[in-house]
Design a protein around this motif. Structure first.
Motif, PDB file in Angstrom:
ATOM      1  N   UNK A 150       0.836  -1.204   0.000  1.00  0.00           N
ATOM      2  CA  UNK A 150       0.000   0.000   0.000  1.00  0.00           C
ATOM      3  C   UNK A 150       0.861   1.241   0.000  1.00  0.00           C
ATOM      4  N   UNK A 151       0.218   2.340  -0.445  1.00  0.00           N
ATOM      5  CA  UNK A 151       0.891   3.633  -0.450  1.00  0.00           C
ATOM      6  C   UNK A 151      -0.168   4.727  -0.558  1.00  0.00           C
ATOM      7  N   UNK A 152      -0.144   5.633   0.446  1.00  0.00           N
ATOM      8  CA  UNK A 152      -1.041   6.794   0.484  1.00  0.00           C
ATOM      9  C   UNK A 152      -2.502   6.405   0.273  1.00  0.00           C
ATOM     10  N   UNK A 153      -2.920   5.348   0.940  1.00  0.00           N
ATOM     11  CA  UNK A 153      -4.321   4.953   0.910  1.00  0.00           C
ATOM     12  C   UNK A 153      -4.708   4.006  -0.196  1.00  0.00           C
ATOM     13  N   UNK A 154      -3.838   3.793  -1.159  1.00  0.00           N
ATOM     14  CA  UNK A 154      -4.129   2.860  -2.257  1.00  0.00           C
ATOM     15  C   UNK A 154      -3.391   1.546  -2.026  1.00  0.00           C
ATOM     16  N   UNK A 155      -3.954   0.462  -2.493  1.00  0.00           N
ATOM     17  CA  UNK A 155      -3.319  -0.844  -2.382  1.00  0.00           C
ATOM     18  C   UNK A 155      -2.958  -1.353  -3.772  1.00  0.00           C
ATOM     19  N   UNK A 156      -1.900  -2.197  -3.826  1.00  0.00           N
ATOM     20  CA  UNK A 156      -1.398  -2.723  -5.095  1.00  0.00           C
ATOM     21  C   UNK A 156      -1.295  -4.242  -4.973  1.00  0.00           C
ATOM     22  N   UNK A 157      -1.734  -4.918  -6.042  1.00  0.00           N
ATOM     23  CA  UNK A 157      -1.743  -6.384  -6.044  1.00  0.00           C
ATOM     24  C   UNK A 157      -1.471  -6.889  -7.454  1.00  0.00           C
ATOM     25  N   UNK A 158      -1.105  -8.194  -7.556  1.00  0.00           N
ATOM     26  CA  UNK A 158      -0.868  -8.849  -8.840  1.00  0.00           C
ATOM     27  C   UNK A 158      -2.106  -9.657  -9.211  1.00  0.00           C
ATOM     28  N   UNK A 159      -2.602  -9.425 -10.412  1.00  0.00           N
ATOM     29  CA  UNK A 159      -3.792 -10.138 -10.877  1.00  0.00           C
ATOM     30  C   UNK A 159      -3.578 -10.577 -12.335  1.00  0.00           C
ATOM     31  N   UNK A 160      -4.046 -11.796 -12.657  1.00  0.00           N
ATOM     32  CA  UNK A 160      -3.977 -12.297 -14.028  1.00  0.00           C
ATOM     33  C   UNK A 160      -4.999 -11.551 -14.875  1.00  0.00           C
ATOM     34  N   UNK A 161      -4.537 -11.077 -16.093  1.00  0.00           N
ATOM     35  CA  UNK A 161      -5.405 -10.324 -16.986  1.00  0.00           C
ATOM     36  C   UNK A 161      -5.979 -11.242 -18.084  1.00  0.00           C
ATOM     37  N   UNK A 162      -6.920 -10.690 -18.829  1.00  0.00           N
ATOM     38  CA  UNK A 162      -7.588 -11.479 -19.863  1.00  0.00           C
ATOM     39  C   UNK A 162      -6.634 -11.929 -20.971  1.00  0.00           C
ATOM     40  N   UNK A 174     -11.496   4.734  -2.596  1.00  0.00           N
ATOM     41  CA  UNK A 174     -12.929   4.704  -2.880  1.00  0.00           C
ATOM     42  C   UNK A 174     -13.384   3.390  -3.499  1.00  0.00           C
ATOM     43  N   UNK A 175     -12.438   2.419  -3.678  1.00  0.00           N
ATOM     44  CA  UNK A 175     -12.792   1.114  -4.199  1.00  0.00           C
ATOM     45  C   UNK A 175     -12.604   0.940  -5.690  1.00  0.00           C
ATOM     46  N   UNK A 176     -12.280   1.996  -6.401  1.00  0.00           N
ATOM     47  CA  UNK A 176     -12.061   1.876  -7.853  1.00  0.00           C
ATOM     48  C   UNK A 176     -10.699   1.244  -8.116  1.00  0.00           C
ATOM     49  N   UNK A 177     -10.631   0.408  -9.180  1.00  0.00           N
ATOM     50  CA  UNK A 177      -9.392  -0.306  -9.497  1.00  0.00           C
ATOM     51  C   UNK A 177      -8.987  -0.031 -10.946  1.00  0.00           C
ATOM     52  N   UNK A 178      -7.666  -0.125 -11.182  1.00  0.00           N
ATOM     53  CA  UNK A 178      -7.154   0.035 -12.548  1.00  0.00           C
ATOM     54  C   UNK A 178      -5.807  -0.663 -12.645  1.00  0.00           C
ATOM     55  N   UNK A 179      -5.496  -1.187 -13.844  1.00  0.00           N
ATOM     56  CA  UNK A 179      -4.217  -1.839 -14.088  1.00  0.00           C
ATOM     57  C   UNK A 179      -3.206  -0.762 -14.463  1.00  0.00           C
ATOM     58  N   UNK A 180      -2.131  -0.643 -13.707  1.00  0.00           N
ATOM     59  CA  UNK A 180      -1.150   0.414 -13.983  1.00  0.00           C
ATOM     60  C   UNK A 180       0.001  -0.090 -14.865  1.00  0.00           C
ATOM     61  N   UNK A 181       0.311  -1.413 -14.845  1.00  0.00           N
ATOM     62  CA  UNK A 181       1.279  -1.962 -15.791  1.00  0.00           C
ATOM     63  C   UNK A 181       1.198  -3.485 -15.751  1.00  0.00           C
ATOM     64  N   UNK A 182       1.811  -4.114 -16.783  1.00  0.00           N
ATOM     65  CA  UNK A 182       1.815  -5.567 -16.902  1.00  0.00           C
ATOM     66  C   UNK A 182       3.252  -6.067 -16.990  1.00  0.00           C
ATOM     67  N   UNK A 183       3.423  -7.343 -16.648  1.00  0.00           N
ATOM     68  CA  UNK A 183       4.740  -7.958 -16.746  1.00  0.00           C
ATOM     69  C   UNK A 183       4.654  -9.135 -17.722  1.00  0.00           C
ATOM     70  N   UNK A 184       5.766  -9.452 -18.371  1.00  0.00           N
ATOM     71  CA  UNK A 184       5.788 -10.503 -19.389  1.00  0.00           C
ATOM     72  C   UNK A 184       6.071 -11.879 -18.792  1.00  0.00           C
ATOM     73  N   UNK A 185       6.729 -11.908 -17.602  1.00  0.00           N
ATOM     74  CA  UNK A 185       7.074 -13.205 -17.009  1.00  0.00           C
ATOM     75  C   UNK A 185       6.076 -13.581 -15.910  1.00  0.00           C
ATOM     76  N   UNK A 186       6.532 -14.491 -15.064  1.00  0.00           N
ATOM     77  CA  UNK A 186       5.701 -14.966 -13.962  1.00  0.00           C
ATOM     78  C   UNK A 186       6.243 -14.344 -12.660  1.00  0.00           C
TER      79      UNK A 186
END
Length: 262
Positions: A150-162, A174-186
């Motif tokens: 977490x940082x300044x009230x926001x949380x960050x996690x790893x999630x598999x994308x479509x 406020x509960x809104x989520x967005x993908x800020x970047x993706x990684x190519x490996x595991x």
């Protein structure tokens, strides 16, 4: 002749009796004293009625107390009652002073000294400042691939994308989520150092560490080594350990690599 003598004797006796009465009357006259103005019997009138009643009352009280002396002692109250009252007042004042002094002593014993008061004041000021600014984020933190940072009230996690890639998702307060970047490996871990998100990942030809600055304008990139190349190694990552100024990566073969973080 006898008659004349008897007459003379009787006359003489009368003179003697007269002389004796005169002496008795004179003696009586010597004991008579003169009554002056204001003495003797007085007639009670409207003007002196109150005075006469007061005098009669005083005389009655005097006669009563002469017959009953114990009543006079009880009517006058205990001896030196005024002095006793003053003594009680003085004792009460002394007791209050003693209580006040004891209270000050107890307060002085348990109250903190000037240095302790200064430290307490600084701590309270810091706590108040932190409360005004909100929760303070840790300088760095690390979790597994399924955890959050977490940082300044926001949380960050790893999630598999479509599209099959792993993405770092930011969830705001406020509960809104967005993908800020993706990684190519595991990804094998998720870490944050100050405002930088770190994602160590395994790839087909080795491992590396993806980095992203929160709120920055630079795109996602890789952590570089001292030579300016991408920091990494062959094999798969077995474990990572984030420290204050470095990231230690241990691969499956047990080889350790320390990556400096600026």
């Amino acid at each position: 002749m006898r008659a004349e003598k008897n007459g003379r004797a009787a006359h003489a006796d009368n003179r003697v009796g007269i002389g004796r009465r005169s002496e008795a009357e004179a003696a009586t006259d010597d004991r008579i004293s003169t009554i002056h103005a204001g003495q003797g019997a007085r007639v009670t009138t409207r003007k002196n009625a109150a005075q006469a009643a007061s005098g009669a009352r005083k005389n009655a009280e005097k006669r009563y107390f002469e017959r009953h002396p114990e009543a006079k002692a009880s009517a006058g109250g205990p001896e030196r009652s005024g002095r006793n009252v003053v003594l009680l007042v003085v004792l009460a004042v002394l007791a209050l002073c003693l209580v006040f002094i004891l209270g000050r002593c107890v307060t002085a014993i348990f109250a903190p000294g000037p240095a302790e008061q200064a430290i307490i004041a600084e701590q309270e000021a810091a706590e108040q400042l932190n409360a005004d600014e909100g929760p303070v984020d840790a300088p760095f933190e690390q979790t597994g691939a399924d955890g959050t940072v977490s940082y300044e009230g926001s949380t960050y996690s790893l999630q598999m994308q479509d599209d099959g890639l792993w993405g770092v998702v930011e969830t705001a307060a406020d509960g809104t989520s967005s993908v800020i970047f993706k990684v190519e490996g595991i990804p094998v871990a998720l870490a944050r150092r100050q405002t930088t998100i770190l994602v160590p990942e395994n790839r087909n030809d080795g491992w590396d560490v993806v980095c992203y600055v929160i709120g920055g304008h630079s795109p996602v990139s890789y952590v570089v080594d001292e030579d300016g190349g991408i920091a990494g190694g062959s094999g798969d990552i077995a474990s990572v350990e984030l420290e204050e100024t470095s990231l230690r990566v241990t691969d499956a073969a047990g080889e350790t690599t320390d990556i400096a973080l600026s």
